[in-house]
Write a protein that holds these residues in place. Structure first.
Motif, PDB file in Angstrom:
ATOM      1  N   ARG A 197       0.830  -1.205   0.000  1.00 30.62           N
ATOM      2  CA  ARG A 197       0.000   0.000   0.000  1.00 30.62           C
ATOM      3  C   ARG A 197       0.861   1.250   0.000  1.00 30.62           C
TER       4      ARG A 197
ATOM      5  N   VAL B 129       2.565   6.474  -7.165  1.00 26.96           N
ATOM      6  CA  VAL B 129       2.238   6.110  -5.783  1.00 26.96           C
ATOM      7  C   VAL B 129       3.472   6.217  -4.902  1.00 26.96           C
TER       8      VAL B 129
ATOM      9  N   ALA C 260      -3.749   2.391 -13.147  1.00 22.50           N
ATOM     10  CA  ALA C 260      -4.837   2.094 -12.220  1.00 22.50           C
ATOM     11  C   ALA C 260      -5.596   0.887 -12.761  1.00 22.50           C
TER      12      ALA C 260
ATOM     13  N   LEU D  91      -9.728   9.567  -8.336  1.00 24.66           N
ATOM     14  CA  LEU D  91      -8.499   9.663  -7.547  1.00 24.66           C
ATOM     15  C   LEU D  91      -8.321  11.050  -6.946  1.00 24.66           C
TER      16      LEU D  91
ATOM     17  N   VAL E  22      -3.879   3.599  -1.839  1.00 23.73           N
ATOM     18  CA  VAL E  22      -4.043   2.624  -2.918  1.00 23.73           C
ATOM     19  C   VAL E  22      -3.202   1.403  -2.588  1.00 23.73           C
TER      20      VAL E  22
ATOM     21  N   TRP F 186      -2.619  -0.268  -9.725  1.00 20.66           N
ATOM     22  CA  TRP F 186      -2.921   0.369  -8.442  1.00 20.66           C
ATOM     23  C   TRP F 186      -4.425   0.471  -8.304  1.00 20.66           C
ATOM     24  N   ARG F 187      -4.928   0.049  -7.159  1.00 18.96           N
ATOM     25  CA  ARG F 187      -6.372   0.048  -6.882  1.00 18.96           C
ATOM     26  C   ARG F 187      -6.636   0.862  -5.618  1.00 18.96           C
ATOM     27  N   PRO F 188      -7.614   1.773  -5.669  1.00 14.22           N
ATOM     28  CA  PRO F 188      -7.981   2.485  -4.436  1.00 14.22           C
ATOM     29  C   PRO F 188      -8.362   1.486  -3.348  1.00 14.22           C
TER      30      PRO F 188
END
Length: 154
Positions: free
Chosen positions: A62, A95, A108, A117, A123, A143-145
């Motif tokens: 993260r 990130v 993403a 975003l 993320v 990358w994922r929230p």
């Protein structure tokens, strides 16, 4: 996409089973402690260090959004893309990984746009598929929230 840049996570749909094992792999210098991604195996990239003892390290899963933008054009090779398929824009996310003191760029997960975003948003890295054909699946990282529920538990 590049062997040795990540490990784990047999699932490549952006966060299903196996995604919790997915990690980007970096290199830590045994002399100065600097961490690098993409990984290196020959010398420390810190210009003030002559270290050559490098250890593979999994990077944090993260981080927080440092910056983001959308890609509205088809990148040139070596980016894998079928020229016969209409181009679909994608979202790029930079990130910040606080523990490693670095910023890692990546796409993403599909469906996440710049409207979804904000700088500072948490993320997490998950496996994804950049492309595939009959013989090969090109795995990459996305990358994922972090879902609101997971933010409260962390």
């Amino acid at each position: 996409m590049v062997p040795g840049w990540f490990t784990g996570g047999g699932d490549t749909d952006g966060g299903g089973p196996g995604a919790e094992d997915f990690r980007l792999l970096g290199t830590r210098c045994g002399t100065c402690g600097a961490v690098f991604f993409p990984r290196v195996d020959s010398f420390c990239r810190n210009p003030g260090c002559a270290g050559t003892e490098l250890v593979e390290v999994p990077l944090s899963r993260r981080g927080t959004v440092w910056s983001y933008t959308d890609g509205r054009y088809r990148p040139p090779p070596p980016y894998v893309s079928d020229p016969e398929v209409p181009w679909q824009p994608y979202t790029l996310v930079a990130v910040e990984l606080a523990a490693e003191r670095m910023v890692v760029l990546g796409q993403a997960v599909p469906g996440v746009t710049v409207a979804d975003l904000r700088v500072g948003m948490p993320v997490e890295v998950v496996p994804g598929v950049l492309g595939e054909d009959a013989e090969t699946v090109w795995t990459t990282w996305w990358w994922r929230p972090v879902p609101q529920d997971d933010r409260r538990r962390a």
